[in-house]
Every structure is written in C-alpha cells, then in structure tokens.
Motif scaffolding. Structure first.
Motif, mmCIF file in Angstrom:
data_model
loop_
_atom_site.group_PDB
_atom_site.id
_atom_site.type_symbol
_atom_site.label_atom_id
_atom_site.label_comp_id
_atom_site.label_asym_id
_atom_site.label_seq_id
_atom_site.Cartn_x
_atom_site.Cartn_y
_atom_site.Cartn_z
ATOM 1 N N THR A 1 26.585 -7.178 -13.425
ATOM 2 C CA THR A 1 26.913 -5.887 -12.477
ATOM 3 C C THR A 1 28.276 -6.683 -11.613
ATOM 4 O O THR A 1 28.305 -7.824 -11.432
ATOM 5 C CB THR A 1 25.754 -5.694 -11.513
ATOM 6 O OG1 THR A 1 24.874 -5.109 -12.100
ATOM 7 C CG2 THR A 1 26.477 -4.785 -10.305
ATOM 8 N N PHE B 1 31.795 -1.521 -3.353
ATOM 9 C CA PHE B 1 31.800 -0.923 -4.658
ATOM 10 C C PHE B 1 31.330 -1.238 -5.762
ATOM 11 O O PHE B 1 31.697 -2.539 -6.055
ATOM 12 C CB PHE B 1 33.239 -0.415 -4.519
ATOM 13 C CG PHE B 1 33.871 0.376 -3.388
ATOM 14 C CD1 PHE B 1 33.696 1.700 -3.348
ATOM 15 C CD2 PHE B 1 34.770 -0.529 -2.545
ATOM 16 C CE1 PHE B 1 34.417 2.454 -2.098
ATOM 17 C CE2 PHE B 1 35.327 0.142 -1.410
ATOM 18 C CZ PHE B 1 35.268 1.729 -1.312
ATOM 19 N N LYS B 2 30.470 -0.637 -6.439
ATOM 20 C CA LYS B 2 29.914 -1.070 -7.486
ATOM 21 C C LYS B 2 30.690 -0.762 -8.785
ATOM 22 O O LYS B 2 31.175 0.600 -8.798
ATOM 23 C CB LYS B 2 28.546 -0.511 -7.938
ATOM 24 C CG LYS B 2 27.964 -1.148 -9.081
ATOM 25 C CD LYS B 2 26.452 -0.516 -9.097
ATOM 26 C CE LYS B 2 25.827 -0.955 -10.708
ATOM 27 N NZ LYS B 2 24.541 -0.275 -10.848
ATOM 28 N N GLN C 1 21.436 0.542 -8.608
ATOM 29 C CA GLN C 1 22.117 -0.104 -7.533
ATOM 30 C C GLN C 1 22.011 -1.579 -7.160
ATOM 31 O O GLN C 1 22.844 -2.252 -6.563
ATOM 32 C CB GLN C 1 22.021 0.672 -6.264
ATOM 33 C CG GLN C 1 22.550 2.137 -6.594
ATOM 34 C CD GLN C 1 21.823 3.079 -5.361
ATOM 35 O OE1 GLN C 1 21.213 2.532 -4.490
ATOM 36 N NE2 GLN C 1 22.253 4.488 -5.642
ATOM 37 N N LYS D 1 25.603 5.776 -5.956
ATOM 38 C CA LYS D 1 25.295 4.660 -7.310
ATOM 39 C C LYS D 1 26.511 3.671 -7.142
ATOM 40 O O LYS D 1 26.091 2.740 -7.439
ATOM 41 C CB LYS D 1 25.472 5.596 -8.210
ATOM 42 C CG LYS D 1 24.231 6.276 -8.799
ATOM 43 C CD LYS D 1 24.516 6.814 -10.205
ATOM 44 C CE LYS D 1 23.504 7.815 -10.796
ATOM 45 N NZ LYS D 1 23.610 8.099 -11.970
ATOM 46 N N LYS D 2 27.580 4.007 -6.526
ATOM 47 C CA LYS D 2 28.818 3.118 -6.410
ATOM 48 C C LYS D 2 29.323 2.876 -5.057
ATOM 49 O O LYS D 2 30.397 1.925 -4.905
ATOM 50 C CB LYS D 2 29.943 3.975 -7.064
ATOM 51 C CG LYS D 2 29.578 4.633 -8.505
ATOM 52 C CD LYS D 2 30.050 3.421 -9.667
ATOM 53 C CE LYS D 2 29.809 3.629 -10.901
ATOM 54 N NZ LYS D 2 30.073 2.669 -11.834
#
Length: 192
Positions: free
Chosen positions: A28, A190-191, A22, A169-170
């Motif tokens: 990223t 939000f990833k 994360q 994770k997101k």
C-alpha cells in the motif's frame, strides 16, 4: 422486516469490507500533503510562512498487528527578520531572509485499529527518519550582501507519530506530531 434485516447485514458487510481496504498493508502507498507552524532554527524572526510538507509511505513488511513502512518526505518554509538601526542620525532598514528545504528518508510502523476497536478507517503510526536540511540566506541592507551567515547544509533528524482517518477508500485526514520542519502537521492523505 426480514428484508430490512438482510439489507442491513449486506450494507454493514459491504461497508466493513470497503473500510478494511483503507488499512496500511504490504504494497500500500500513502501520499500525504500537510501544513503546520514552521520550526524556528534561529530564535529571531518577525514573520514566516507555514511549513509545507509532502510525505510518501510504502507498506514494506508485515510486523505483528501492523506494517513497517519505508518512505520519505520533503518540506519547505521561510523566515524573515526585519529591523532597522540608526548611525549618526540616519535610519538604515535591513532584512534577513532564510529559506529552509528538508528532505528525509523515513521508516515507520503503522498500526491498524480494525481488529482492536473495530475502526479499520483509523491508522496510527510512528517512526524515525534522517536527511538533509538546506538553508538559503539572503540579506538586504546597508552592510552589503554578505553579512555573517552563509547557505549551508545540515543533518536533519526526524521523529514522528500520528494518525490518519479515512473518509473514503482513497482519502483521509491526518495529524502528525514530532521533530521535523514542524512540530505538528495537519493535512490530507491519499491512498495510491
């Protein structure tokens, strides 16, 4: 007892590995949607909408314990001023309505707390930006449609710092402070 101990080690390792993912890293992308109290570019208004902002940050280059990010933001809000006056005993109501839209390019620095305090789900960041603030003005009242203000474009500086905390994770929640269309913004990251 031995099985429980091994299970705890595996679960801790698995959780820590997932949380590491994360952090902001090179390549990223974070997409953030937030809301906050709208900035007051003119000191008079009776009502307004909150500022809504969409921001994008891309991990560009590793720098020390953190990552330099490049991105941008776009946001909008409205302000409304309602009043009245009397002229020769007759009441005249009028409204002034402004809509502001800001678009900025921003450069930031993300610091990942994974190594310092063993909290890889927490990122702190700060940065600067520059762009355009477009204002649209509308007048409705007894003096016609052209009062004393016009639609205009202005330089929009941006200075910000904040933090996000990932719950999966997101998905993260974030808080950001600074000078932009709002002095404080709360929202979701939000990833991608």
């Amino acid at each position: 007892m031995k099985k429980i101990f091994i299970l705890l080690i595996v679960a801790t390792t698995f959780t820590y590995t997932n949380l590491i993912a994360q952090e902001m890293a090179v390549g990223t992308n974070f997409l953030s949607l937030g809301v906050g109290p709208s900035n007051s570019y003119y000191n008079f208004h009776t009502v307004g909408t909150p500022a809504i902002r969409l921001a994008f940050d891309h991990g560009f280059k590793k720098a020390g314990p953190g990552v330099i990010s490049l991105g941008g933001s776009i946001g909008a809000f409205t302000k409304l001023y309602k009043s009245y006056n009397y002229n020769q005993g007759t009441r005249y109501d009028y409204t002034l309505h402004w809509t502001y839209i800001a678009a900025t390019f921003r450069v930031g620095y993300y610091y990942n707390f994974g190594k310092l305090i063993k909290a890889p789900e927490l990122n702190a960041y700060a940065g600067v930006g520059a762009g355009i603030l477009q204002s649209f003005y509308n007048y409705n009242g007894p003096y016609g449609d052209n009062f004393s203000y016009n639609n205009e474009s202005d330089f929009q500086p941006e200075l910000y710092f904040g933090a996000n905390y990932f719950f999966s994770k997101k998905f993260a929640l974030y808080t950001e402070f600074g000078y932009d269309i709002s002095y404080v913004t709360l929202g979701m990251t939000f990833k991608l």
